[in-house]
Scaffold this motif. Structure first.
Motif, PDB file in Angstrom:
ATOM      1  N   ARG A 148      -9.095  -2.804   4.389  1.00 39.42           N
ATOM      2  CA  ARG A 148      -9.365  -1.834   3.323  1.00 39.42           C
ATOM      3  C   ARG A 148      -8.481  -0.595   3.481  1.00 39.42           C
ATOM      4  O   ARG A 148      -7.872  -0.122   2.527  1.00 39.42           O
ATOM      5  CB  ARG A 148     -10.853  -1.450   3.338  1.00 39.42           C
ATOM      6  N   GLN A 149      -8.381  -0.083   4.704  1.00 34.67           N
ATOM      7  CA  GLN A 149      -7.553   1.093   4.974  1.00 34.67           C
ATOM      8  C   GLN A 149      -6.079   0.785   4.728  1.00 34.67           C
ATOM      9  O   GLN A 149      -5.350   1.603   4.162  1.00 34.67           O
ATOM     10  CB  GLN A 149      -7.770   1.585   6.412  1.00 34.67           C
ATOM     11  N   GLN A 150      -5.641  -0.379   5.150  1.00 32.66           N
ATOM     12  CA  GLN A 150      -4.250  -0.787   4.960  1.00 32.66           C
ATOM     13  C   GLN A 150      -3.894  -0.826   3.469  1.00 32.66           C
ATOM     14  O   GLN A 150      -2.843  -0.332   3.055  1.00 32.66           O
ATOM     15  CB  GLN A 150      -4.022  -2.153   5.604  1.00 32.66           C
ATOM     16  N   TRP A 151      -4.765  -1.409   2.662  1.00 40.96           N
ATOM     17  CA  TRP A 151      -4.518  -1.478   1.222  1.00 40.96           C
ATOM     18  C   TRP A 151      -4.505  -0.078   0.616  1.00 40.96           C
ATOM     19  O   TRP A 151      -3.645   0.251  -0.209  1.00 40.96           O
ATOM     20  CB  TRP A 151      -5.559  -2.361   0.544  1.00 40.96           C
ATOM     21  N   GLN A 152      -5.448   0.738   1.019  1.00 43.02           N
ATOM     22  CA  GLN A 152      -5.503   2.102   0.503  1.00 43.02           C
ATOM     23  C   GLN A 152      -4.208   2.840   0.810  1.00 43.02           C
ATOM     24  O   GLN A 152      -3.651   3.531  -0.053  1.00 43.02           O
ATOM     25  CB  GLN A 152      -6.702   2.850   1.087  1.00 43.02           C
ATOM     26  N   GLU A 153      -3.719   2.693   2.027  1.00 39.50           N
ATOM     27  CA  GLU A 153      -2.455   3.335   2.399  1.00 39.50           C
ATOM     28  C   GLU A 153      -1.304   2.812   1.548  1.00 39.50           C
ATOM     29  O   GLU A 153      -0.445   3.580   1.117  1.00 39.50           O
ATOM     30  CB  GLU A 153      -2.154   3.126   3.880  1.00 39.50           C
ATOM     31  N   GLN A 154      -1.289   1.521   1.302  1.00 42.50           N
ATOM     32  CA  GLN A 154      -0.213   0.930   0.512  1.00 42.50           C
ATOM     33  C   GLN A 154      -0.212   1.450  -0.924  1.00 42.50           C
ATOM     34  O   GLN A 154       0.842   1.774  -1.472  1.00 42.50           O
ATOM     35  CB  GLN A 154      -0.318  -0.599   0.516  1.00 42.50           C
ATOM     36  N   ILE A 155      -1.393   1.535  -1.530  1.00 39.35           N
ATOM     37  CA  ILE A 155      -1.422   1.934  -2.940  1.00 39.35           C
ATOM     38  C   ILE A 155      -1.307   3.444  -3.134  1.00 39.35           C
ATOM     39  O   ILE A 155      -0.992   3.899  -4.232  1.00 39.35           O
ATOM     40  CB  ILE A 155      -2.649   1.366  -3.692  1.00 39.35           C
ATOM     41  N   LEU A 156      -1.560   4.212  -2.080  1.00 38.25           N
ATOM     42  CA  LEU A 156      -1.455   5.670  -2.192  1.00 38.25           C
ATOM     43  C   LEU A 156      -0.180   6.219  -1.554  1.00 38.25           C
ATOM     44  O   LEU A 156      -0.027   7.435  -1.424  1.00 38.25           O
ATOM     45  CB  LEU A 156      -2.688   6.336  -1.570  1.00 38.25           C
ATOM     46  N   THR A 157       0.728   5.321  -1.187  1.00 36.63           N
ATOM     47  CA  THR A 157       1.999   5.745  -0.606  1.00 36.63           C
ATOM     48  C   THR A 157       2.661   6.768  -1.524  1.00 36.63           C
ATOM     49  O   THR A 157       2.722   6.580  -2.732  1.00 36.63           O
ATOM     50  CB  THR A 157       2.932   4.533  -0.404  1.00 36.63           C
ATOM     51  N   GLY A 158       3.140   7.842  -0.937  1.00 34.41           N
ATOM     52  CA  GLY A 158       3.833   8.866  -1.705  1.00 34.41           C
ATOM     53  C   GLY A 158       2.945   9.988  -2.187  1.00 34.41           C
ATOM     54  O   GLY A 158       3.440  11.005  -2.662  1.00 34.41           O
ATOM     55  N   LEU A 159       1.631   9.835  -2.068  1.00 28.67           N
ATOM     56  CA  LEU A 159       0.726  10.919  -2.451  1.00 28.67           C
ATOM     57  C   LEU A 159       0.411  11.780  -1.236  1.00 28.67           C
ATOM     58  O   LEU A 159       0.067  11.255  -0.171  1.00 28.67           O
ATOM     59  CB  LEU A 159      -0.583  10.376  -3.029  1.00 28.67           C
ATOM     60  N   ALA A 160       0.517  13.081  -1.400  1.00 25.73           N
ATOM     61  CA  ALA A 160       0.202  14.015  -0.322  1.00 25.73           C
ATOM     62  C   ALA A 160      -1.290  13.939  -0.002  1.00 25.73           C
ATOM     63  O   ALA A 160      -2.101  13.602  -0.877  1.00 25.73           O
ATOM     64  CB  ALA A 160       0.582  15.432  -0.737  1.00 25.73           C
ATOM     65  N   PRO A 161      -1.683  14.265   1.239  1.00 24.33           N
ATOM     66  CA  PRO A 161      -3.104  14.224   1.611  1.00 24.33           C
ATOM     67  C   PRO A 161      -4.000  15.013   0.654  1.00 24.33           C
ATOM     68  O   PRO A 161      -5.081  14.554   0.297  1.00 24.33           O
ATOM     69  CB  PRO A 161      -3.123  14.809   3.017  1.00 24.33           C
TER      70      PRO A 161
END
Length: 148
Positions: free
Chosen positions: A105-118
């Protein structure tokens, strides 16, 4: 304004497709893993608590729990405080897969939110939650019995 509903739908559909593929080797799918996570994090939840967590019809919760019980992920026990209801507990199989589910779940979230600042990620999550809860409230006004 762009069609926000369209993009939420596309994101949800493709996330479900990804999670279905990622979880298939473990015998789970995108609509089931959430139950395993909740029960591992909160053993002994009553079945009716899932209605409040996932905002879905009670019959869907019952079907999902029964299916996960048959698959060996969850166990229902009589509620000691109310024998008419059940509490749900994780099995060893669920506890063993739980860290992997969180990782996927975390891996997918990171993949789809790549490029967004925290900060943007936090704002997005808050906005999505607010929109989802508003959708729940509006649906409850339209169909008070929580029908599908």
């Amino acid at each position: 304004m762009d069609d926000c509903i369209k993009w939420m739908s596309i994101g949800a559909r493709h996330t479900a497709m990804h999670m279905d593929r990622a979880l298939a080797p473990y015998g789970l799918n995108a609509s089931q893993y959430m139950y395993v996570v909740e029960v591992c994090e909160h053993p002994g939840l009553t079945q009716d608590r899932f209605f409040q967590i996932f905002y879905i019809h009670p019959s869907n919760v019952t079907r999902a729990i029964v299916a996960l019980e048959k698959l060996g992920f969850l166990e229902r026990r009589s509620n000691p405080k109310d024998r008419r209801t059940f509490c749900v507990y994780p099995t060893r199989k669920a506890l063993d897969i739980y860290p992997e589910i969180l990782r996927l779940r975390q891996q997918w979230q990171e993949q789809i939110l790549t490029g967004l600042a925290p900060g943007t990620r936090a704002e997005l999550q808050a906005a999505l939650k607010q929109a989802a809860l508003c959708a729940v409230a509006r649906n409850e006004e339209e169909v008070p019995d929580h029908a599908d």
